[in-house]
Design an enzyme around this catalytic site. Structure first.
Site, PDB file in Angstrom:
ATOM      1  N   PRO A  36       6.222  15.403   7.924  1.00 33.60           N
ATOM      2  CA  PRO A  36       5.961  16.762   8.398  1.00 33.60           C
ATOM      3  C   PRO A  36       4.525  17.012   8.857  1.00 33.60           C
ATOM      4  O   PRO A  36       3.579  16.477   8.276  1.00 33.60           O
ATOM      5  CB  PRO A  36       6.286  17.630   7.175  1.00 33.60           C
ATOM      6  CG  PRO A  36       6.154  16.714   6.017  1.00 33.60           C
ATOM      7  CD  PRO A  36       6.599  15.368   6.498  1.00 33.60           C
ATOM      8  N   ASN A  37       4.443  17.811   9.884  1.00 34.68           N
ATOM      9  CA  ASN A  37       3.186  18.304  10.467  1.00 34.68           C
ATOM     10  C   ASN A  37       2.398  17.259  11.252  1.00 34.68           C
ATOM     11  O   ASN A  37       1.397  17.593  11.893  1.00 34.68           O
ATOM     12  CB  ASN A  37       2.285  18.942   9.376  1.00 34.68           C
ATOM     13  CG  ASN A  37       2.962  20.131   8.727  1.00 34.68           C
ATOM     14  OD1 ASN A  37       3.365  21.059   9.429  1.00 34.68           O
ATOM     15  ND2 ASN A  37       3.106  20.109   7.418  1.00 34.68           N
ATOM     16  N   ARG A  62      -4.377  19.713  14.610  1.00 34.70           N
ATOM     17  CA  ARG A  62      -4.309  20.005  13.182  1.00 34.70           C
ATOM     18  C   ARG A  62      -5.556  19.493  12.467  1.00 34.70           C
ATOM     19  O   ARG A  62      -5.762  18.284  12.353  1.00 34.70           O
ATOM     20  CB  ARG A  62      -3.076  19.310  12.609  1.00 34.70           C
ATOM     21  CG  ARG A  62      -2.920  19.473  11.130  1.00 34.70           C
ATOM     22  CD  ARG A  62      -1.864  18.534  10.586  1.00 34.70           C
ATOM     23  NE  ARG A  62      -1.728  18.736   9.159  1.00 34.70           N
ATOM     24  CZ  ARG A  62      -1.138  17.892   8.333  1.00 34.70           C
ATOM     25  NH1 ARG A  62      -0.597  16.791   8.802  1.00 34.70           N
ATOM     26  NH2 ARG A  62      -1.075  18.137   7.058  1.00 34.70           N
ATOM     27  N   TYR A 110      -8.156  14.924  10.254  1.00 33.17           N
ATOM     28  CA  TYR A 110      -7.174  13.989  10.816  1.00 33.17           C
ATOM     29  C   TYR A 110      -7.583  13.364  12.147  1.00 33.17           C
ATOM     30  O   TYR A 110      -6.871  12.510  12.674  1.00 33.17           O
ATOM     31  CB  TYR A 110      -5.820  14.695  10.967  1.00 33.17           C
ATOM     32  CG  TYR A 110      -5.238  15.133   9.645  1.00 33.17           C
ATOM     33  CD1 TYR A 110      -4.872  14.197   8.686  1.00 33.17           C
ATOM     34  CD2 TYR A 110      -5.074  16.488   9.342  1.00 33.17           C
ATOM     35  CE1 TYR A 110      -4.354  14.586   7.457  1.00 33.17           C
ATOM     36  CE2 TYR A 110      -4.554  16.889   8.120  1.00 33.17           C
ATOM     37  CZ  TYR A 110      -4.202  15.939   7.182  1.00 33.17           C
ATOM     38  OH  TYR A 110      -3.689  16.315   5.964  1.00 33.17           O
ATOM     39  N   ASN A 169       4.176   7.048   7.112  1.00 32.09           N
ATOM     40  CA  ASN A 169       3.256   8.130   6.764  1.00 32.09           C
ATOM     41  C   ASN A 169       4.139   9.343   6.500  1.00 32.09           C
ATOM     42  O   ASN A 169       4.564  10.030   7.424  1.00 32.09           O
ATOM     43  CB  ASN A 169       2.269   8.420   7.888  1.00 32.09           C
ATOM     44  CG  ASN A 169       1.274   9.515   7.488  1.00 32.09           C
ATOM     45  OD1 ASN A 169       1.432  10.165   6.446  1.00 32.09           O
ATOM     46  ND2 ASN A 169       0.262   9.725   8.306  1.00 32.09           N
ATOM     47  N   ALA A 214       3.047  15.251   3.646  1.00 25.96           N
ATOM     48  CA  ALA A 214       3.058  15.919   2.336  1.00 25.96           C
ATOM     49  C   ALA A 214       4.215  15.460   1.450  1.00 25.96           C
ATOM     50  O   ALA A 214       4.116  15.541   0.217  1.00 25.96           O
ATOM     51  CB  ALA A 214       3.118  17.435   2.532  1.00 25.96           C
ATOM     52  N   GLU A 269       2.526   1.854   3.438  1.00 29.23           N
ATOM     53  CA  GLU A 269       2.234   3.295   3.399  1.00 29.23           C
ATOM     54  C   GLU A 269       0.910   3.529   4.124  1.00 29.23           C
ATOM     55  O   GLU A 269      -0.079   2.840   3.849  1.00 29.23           O
ATOM     56  CB  GLU A 269       2.130   3.745   1.938  1.00 29.23           C
ATOM     57  CG  GLU A 269       1.732   5.201   1.767  1.00 29.23           C
ATOM     58  CD  GLU A 269       1.584   5.597   0.285  1.00 29.23           C
ATOM     59  OE1 GLU A 269       1.831   4.738  -0.595  1.00 29.23           O
ATOM     60  OE2 GLU A 269       1.204   6.749   0.031  1.00 29.23           O
ATOM     61  N   HIS A 294      -1.902   6.533   5.601  1.00 29.55           N
ATOM     62  CA  HIS A 294      -2.397   7.907   5.734  1.00 29.55           C
ATOM     63  C   HIS A 294      -3.633   7.885   6.610  1.00 29.55           C
ATOM     64  O   HIS A 294      -4.495   7.004   6.456  1.00 29.55           O
ATOM     65  CB  HIS A 294      -2.751   8.510   4.377  1.00 29.55           C
ATOM     66  CG  HIS A 294      -1.577   8.562   3.453  1.00 29.55           C
ATOM     67  ND1 HIS A 294      -0.587   9.504   3.570  1.00 29.55           N
ATOM     68  CD2 HIS A 294      -1.215   7.748   2.432  1.00 29.55           C
ATOM     69  CE1 HIS A 294       0.332   9.279   2.647  1.00 29.55           C
ATOM     70  NE2 HIS A 294      -0.019   8.216   1.946  1.00 29.55           N
ATOM     71  N   ARG A 311      -9.552  13.908  -1.515  1.00 27.86           N
ATOM     72  CA  ARG A 311      -9.112  15.269  -1.260  1.00 27.86           C
ATOM     73  C   ARG A 311      -8.577  15.927  -2.548  1.00 27.86           C
ATOM     74  O   ARG A 311      -8.890  15.479  -3.634  1.00 27.86           O
ATOM     75  CB  ARG A 311      -8.082  15.253  -0.129  1.00 27.86           C
ATOM     76  CG  ARG A 311      -8.649  14.617   1.148  1.00 27.86           C
ATOM     77  CD  ARG A 311      -7.655  14.588   2.269  1.00 27.86           C
ATOM     78  NE  ARG A 311      -7.263  15.934   2.673  1.00 27.86           N
ATOM     79  CZ  ARG A 311      -6.206  16.204   3.441  1.00 27.86           C
ATOM     80  NH1 ARG A 311      -5.445  15.218   3.883  1.00 27.86           N
ATOM     81  NH2 ARG A 311      -5.924  17.451   3.766  1.00 27.86           N
TER      82      ARG A 311
HETATM   83  C1  DQA Z   1      -1.495  12.565   5.343  1.00 26.98           C
HETATM   84  C2  DQA Z   1      -2.097  13.004   4.010  1.00 26.98           C
HETATM   85  C3  DQA Z   1      -1.184  13.983   3.300  1.00 26.98           C
HETATM   86  O1  DQA Z   1      -1.792  14.405   2.079  1.00 26.98           O
HETATM   87  C4  DQA Z   1      -0.943  15.215   4.146  1.00 26.98           C
HETATM   88  O2  DQA Z   1      -0.034  16.069   3.517  1.00 26.98           O
HETATM   89  C5  DQA Z   1      -0.498  14.876   5.519  1.00 26.98           C
HETATM   90  C6  DQA Z   1      -1.137  13.762   6.220  1.00 26.98           C
HETATM   91  C7  DQA Z   1      -2.463  11.691   6.163  1.00 26.98           C
HETATM   92  O3  DQA Z   1      -2.016  11.022   7.079  1.00 26.98           O
HETATM   93  O4  DQA Z   1      -3.669  11.712   5.898  1.00 26.98           O
HETATM   94  O5  DQA Z   1       0.328  15.555   6.108  1.00 26.98           O
HETATM   95  O6  DQA Z   1      -0.321  11.809   5.092  1.00 26.98           O
END
Ligand code: DQA
Length: 154
Positions: A17-18, A25, A30, A81, A84, A105, A107, A114
């Site tokens: 998501p997002n 964003r 990011y 990835n 959240a 995994e 990120h 964080r």
């Molecule tokens: C994320 C880190 C997560 O904590 C966050 O909720 C994201 C992006 C990252 O790529 O840094 O949506 O996965």
């Protein structure tokens, strides 16, 4: 996939998501690359490595779980990835636990720098490796790692 599954090892790259909002964003966290930019980077690297990739994003937990389940048929490796859902989804952990392929995994940010709620990952216990804090480059490094793992049959 950029090439038929039978010809090249296939890597599924799943985004949660997002991540569709990347570029707009919180760029201080990011970066300014869009998800499309990251897909292009991955496609370029995959071609060099001789991997076929499929790159997807969803805002829906159930869809992500279904995609993880589907990876059992035809994928040789996965980059995930989960956004959240990394920090919340037991369903994702359960789906990943059934997989018999290497999962990296990724990120963009470093969750450990964080908020405390980002320090727990439901993906890490079943991931072969974790790459975080290196922005879009993390996806490329994950492809490099998967190419080697798939080649070695690990
Ligand atoms: C994320 C880190 C997560 O904590 C966050 O909720 C994201 C992006 C990252 O790529 O840094 O949506 O996965």
């Amino acid at each position: 996939m950029t090439a038929p599954l039978s010809e090249q090892p296939a890597v599924l790259i799943l985004n949660g998501p997002n991540l569709n909002l990347l570029g707009r964003r919180e760029p201080a966290i990011y970066g300014t690359d869009t998800l499309g930019d990251i897909e292009d980077l991955c496609a370029e690297r995959a071609e060099t490595l001789g991997l076929a990739i499929e790159f997807r994003q969803t805002n829906h937990e159930g869809e992500l779980v279904t995609w993880v389940q589907d990876a059992r048929d035809g994928a040789d490796g996965m980059i995930l990835n989960a956004g959240a859902y990394t920090h919340t989804s037991v369903a994702l952990l359960d789906a990943l636990s059934v997989l018999d392929l290497p999962v990296i995994e990724v990120h963009l940010s470093n969750p450990y720098r964080r908020e405390a709620f980002r320090h727990r990952s439901f993906v890490s216990p079943v991931a072969r490796g974790v790459i975080c804090g290196l922005g879009a480059q993390g996806y490329v490094l994950a492809l490099d790692a998967l190419a080697r793992l798939i080649d070695l049959g690990e």
